[in-house]
Write a protein that holds these residues in place. Sequence first.
Motif, mmCIF file in Angstrom:
data_model
loop_
_atom_site.group_PDB
_atom_site.id
_atom_site.type_symbol
_atom_site.label_atom_id
_atom_site.label_comp_id
_atom_site.label_asym_id
_atom_site.label_seq_id
_atom_site.Cartn_x
_atom_site.Cartn_y
_atom_site.Cartn_z
ATOM 1 N N SER A 726 0.845 -1.202 0.000
ATOM 2 C CA SER A 726 0.000 0.000 0.000
ATOM 3 C C SER A 726 0.877 1.248 0.000
ATOM 4 O O SER A 726 2.047 1.220 0.415
ATOM 5 C CB SER A 726 -0.923 0.007 1.232
ATOM 6 N N HIS A 727 0.258 2.342 -0.445
ATOM 7 C CA HIS A 727 0.954 3.627 -0.477
ATOM 8 C C HIS A 727 -0.061 4.733 -0.210
ATOM 9 O O HIS A 727 -1.140 4.744 -0.797
ATOM 10 C CB HIS A 727 1.625 3.848 -1.837
ATOM 11 N N LEU A 728 0.332 5.662 0.682
ATOM 12 C CA LEU A 728 -0.534 6.780 1.064
ATOM 13 C C LEU A 728 -0.048 8.037 0.331
ATOM 14 O O LEU A 728 1.079 8.480 0.528
ATOM 15 C CB LEU A 728 -0.506 6.992 2.585
ATOM 16 N N TYR A 729 -0.917 8.585 -0.524
ATOM 17 C CA TYR A 729 -0.565 9.770 -1.289
ATOM 18 C C TYR A 729 -0.802 11.016 -0.437
ATOM 19 O O TYR A 729 -1.594 10.993 0.524
ATOM 20 C CB TYR A 729 -1.381 9.820 -2.582
ATOM 21 N N PRO A 730 -0.158 12.149 -0.757
ATOM 22 C CA PRO A 730 -0.328 13.388 0.031
ATOM 23 C C PRO A 730 -1.798 13.802 0.063
ATOM 24 O O PRO A 730 -2.462 13.821 -0.978
ATOM 25 C CB PRO A 730 0.530 14.410 -0.715
ATOM 26 N N SER A 731 -2.304 14.133 1.256
ATOM 27 C CA SER A 731 -3.726 14.463 1.407
ATOM 28 C C SER A 731 -4.061 15.842 0.854
ATOM 29 O O SER A 731 -5.220 16.159 0.637
ATOM 30 C CB SER A 731 -4.119 14.396 2.899
ATOM 31 N N GLN A 732 -3.059 16.689 0.628
ATOM 32 C CA GLN A 732 -3.339 18.037 0.152
ATOM 33 C C GLN A 732 -3.284 18.138 -1.371
ATOM 34 O O GLN A 732 -3.640 19.178 -1.927
ATOM 35 C CB GLN A 732 -2.342 19.047 0.758
ATOM 36 N N ASP A 733 -2.812 17.068 -2.054
ATOM 37 C CA ASP A 733 -2.622 17.140 -3.501
ATOM 38 C C ASP A 733 -3.532 16.123 -4.207
ATOM 39 O O ASP A 733 -3.374 14.914 -4.017
ATOM 40 C CB ASP A 733 -1.156 16.853 -3.885
ATOM 41 N N SER A 734 -4.455 16.623 -4.996
ATOM 42 C CA SER A 734 -5.248 15.737 -5.860
ATOM 43 C C SER A 734 -4.635 15.751 -7.263
ATOM 44 O O SER A 734 -3.875 16.648 -7.610
ATOM 45 C CB SER A 734 -6.709 16.200 -5.921
#
Length: 863
Positions: A726-734
Amino acid sequence: SYTVIEPPCSSSTAVITVSLVSPPNSGSANNTDICINDYNSTNTYDLFNLINNADPGGFWYVGTSAMGSPISPNIDPNTYGTGNFDFTYETTGVPPCPSSETTVNLTINPEPVVNSFSANPLIVSQGNSTTLSIDMLTGTPPFFINGFDNSIPSNTFQINTSPSSMLGTTVVNPTVVVPYTTYALSTITDANGCSTTSPLSVNIDVEPFPILDVFTLSTSDICEGESAVINMTLTQGEAPVTVNYSINGNNFSQVIGSAGQPTPISVNASIANSSVQLGNNIISVTSIVDASGQNSPINEIPSDINLFVNEKPNASLTISKNEICDGDSVNLIFNILNGTAPFNVDYTINATSQTPILFSSNGAQIFSLNNPKPIIGTNSYQIISISDINGCTNSTASPIVNLNVNDIPIIDIAISGKNPVCLGDSSEISFPIFKGAAPFNVVYNDGTNSYNVTVDNNGLINNSPLTISPTNNTTYSLVSVSDSKGCLSNNYNDATLTINDIPMVNISGNNELCDGDISQLYFNFISGSSPWKVNYSVNGIPSSVSLTNTIDSISVSPNSSSLYNFTSVADINCTNNLNDQISIKVNPVPTSIMSGGGSICDDGSEVDIYINTISGTPPFNIQYSIGVQTKNLSNIGYNHSFSTKEAGQYSLTEIFDSKGCKANTNGLANVHINPVPQADFTFFPQPVDVNNPLVFFVDQSLYHSSGYWNFGDNSPLVNTNFGEISHLYPSQDSGTYSVSLVISTDSGCINSITKQIVVNESFSIYIPSAFSPNNDFKNDHFMPIVDGTKSLEFSIYNRYGQRIFNTSKFSNKYCYSGCEQAWSGKFQDSDKFAPAGNYVYCIIAEDVNGKKYTYEGTLTLIR
């Protein structure tokens, strides 16, 4: 109205009302006649049929209105009986109008009734008539009476009376014999048009006249001497019945049946041969009389019938020749005298029945004796019977005719002396006899000249064979043979005397060969007889060989250059000296070695293969194999190499030098192609949004031993665990990220794959509660502010439920001018301002994940 004008006073007006009342209308009379039997209590008569154009709602009375109480307009005439009756229709008037009434007349006529229905006479002979009579009991004349009988199809009749009579008659012809003719009544109509039916009927007994319904022959054609039978069937009449008939004008009679015997009755009357003649015979019925003396009517007498008597065929037999040679043509002659063509002739050969012969005409008919062919010796022929197309047969055998068949001479020609012979020697000819009558006249030739000799029964000429001495091979052939019976042979043979020649031979062979190879020396014998013996020497050493074929060979394999010297050739009869030589050069054999190869990846890489050749004469042609495949290289030198990316074991198959010498080969080269791993991965969920930007990836690659992930967001590379990660992408960047998986094998072969994932913004909406569209750039528009939205439907309604604004445009920022996504406070598609007050909004939104939201509420427009 009445008005008085008197200025200066106001006018004065008086008004009175006059009411006009329509007078009642009882209509005009429509007096009518009816039949009493047309109506009953369920099928009543409507009195309104007696009046025209009357007002509805009035009352009917019997007689006049003063005579009684009102009655129903629907009456049963049977309650009144027949006669004339008055009825009154009254309509009530509205005062001051009096009531109105009309009196009408109804005549009720009686039903016609039959008093009696009879016939005279009640018994008639077939074909005669009877009189039907009718007596009417009630009804008004004249009467029209229709009836029918029981014939199939039925016959109809009509009885009419005079205007003043109740009686009527008609004449009819009864036609039904069994059981009787029945006459019945169908309809009776009187002068008033009143109709009825009657169950009355009358039966008439009909005495039948005799009828011969079958008058035929058992056959319409017979042969001369045969008999025929007349078939007669009496279908009606009183037995016994006498049938009188004639044959060609000669009278005969036949009695059919006995007293009291019922019909049908059938009999057969034989016709004597003496009563008929050849050709057509006319048989006519002259009269048919039954037991009571009644004759059959002329129109019932059967038509004439014809009997044709056919003449019996007859034939005689002769033959075109009484003696022939075997195989000669000969004809049987069938002379057909009487009968009608075509004919079938049964005959025998040597007392054996043959397939019948079909002849299409009379007179002399020729039949060739080819199949079966006459046998050697005496053959006998005889007609057994003959039949024609009418089926008439003559079985009287004809006299026998004979045919004598002689043998064809069969003689052979043979070399009875020595064969073969040497040139200059002599031999003998004789003529063996197999068949035929001696002496024989024989003509033969030797290919150049013909000779005529007389041969005895032993095949000799003057008790001796013929002496012959040709100088070359000669074939002696029979030209013709005839015997003492004049029969000619058709089987001519020949015999050949062979003269031996001096043996001669042409010798050839290759002048070069490869070391260790075997070469052929070829011998083409152009004369002499097998076997042949050839003497020769090799480098001075004597040798010899025996050969049996005209074109033959021997195998030689010298280990150095050699000279072959041929001295003589001999067959079983002769010897011939030779002076031929063949020199053979021996060339060295090349030797080749294959090497190289190696391991590469299946990505288009190549590896080198080497072929080194020592000895031999360049250039070389090489054939090598890759597994089961075969490939070729042409015109190469001692050292050669080529690049390949095809996997397999490479080995030399054949190598030939410019002299055609085949190499000795060894060495192998192996090329191994390592597979490139197959890169693939899956990921979920998709899409995600910035509220939960966690994505799972699954390595689904094949054949790899290591690999690493690049998640496309500048995070560190991560080694694959060959499964889920799994990988968590930055929450501020769509946005959209390119994710790559790079894999490799133990052999160092690398592959990769890149896929796109999407991180969407999260859904949010802000809806204000009021706005003031006064162009001060503050709250001039009303609109929802949304994020993470895929589609939106935004509507404004007034307090009457009317939609005054609608848009599908949306934005995540407040709009100040040119706002398609906002309401400016005007009616849509108009410059008219909406009044201040409360309005209802409805918003239907769908976020980027397909989820739908509905918002409804009120807003305030402030002016």
